[in-house]
Write a protein that holds these residues in place. Sequence first.
Motif, PDB file in Angstrom:
ATOM      1  N   ASP A 131     -77.032  67.217  28.159  1.00 34.00           N
ATOM      2  CA  ASP A 131     -75.675  67.648  27.797  1.00 34.00           C
ATOM      3  C   ASP A 131     -75.020  66.643  26.859  1.00 34.00           C
ATOM      4  OD1 ASP A 131     -75.871  69.942  29.290  1.00 34.00           O
ATOM      5  OD2 ASP A 131     -74.780  69.121  31.023  1.00 34.00           O
ATOM      6  N   ARG A 188     -72.869  67.995  18.430  1.00 34.91           N
ATOM      7  CA  ARG A 188     -71.695  68.756  17.975  1.00 34.91           C
ATOM      8  C   ARG A 188     -70.677  67.827  17.312  1.00 34.91           C
ATOM      9  NH1 ARG A 188     -72.572  71.602  22.979  1.00 34.91           N
ATOM     10  NH2 ARG A 188     -70.937  70.377  23.978  1.00 34.91           N
ATOM     11  N   THR A 213     -73.717  67.305  23.068  1.00 35.15           N
ATOM     12  CA  THR A 213     -72.325  67.040  22.717  1.00 35.15           C
ATOM     13  C   THR A 213     -72.237  66.080  21.536  1.00 35.15           C
ATOM     14  OG1 THR A 213     -71.665  67.404  25.000  1.00 35.15           O
ATOM     15  CG2 THR A 213     -70.118  66.236  23.606  1.00 35.15           C
TER      16      THR A 213
END
Length: 96
Positions: free
Chosen positions: A16, A23, A20
């Motif tokens: 995760d 992004r 992230t």
Amino acid sequence: MTLNEELTAAQRCVDDLVRTVGRLEQRMGTGALELRRVRADADHLRESLALLREVSAQGPQKEGPPLVPLTDQPYDHTLWRDADDEGLGAGGRHAP
């Protein structure tokens, strides 16, 4: 939880984090020093977790060398009779 479940949960968290960070790179660009450091840290976490999985798959680790018990008794002062005190020099001598 078992060790394998804990490692799987940690792997999900790291995955995760990597997504992230990806992004964030899309939004901010990859040129920011701070973002490159976060990317490097996330990659190091991923590598460290992979190493941890390898070690856990090998089973329990061997014990190190046996521990040497130390007593609370003071040392024999004659052991230090001719030794220099660090920064002070030998006992009984004076600075010039």
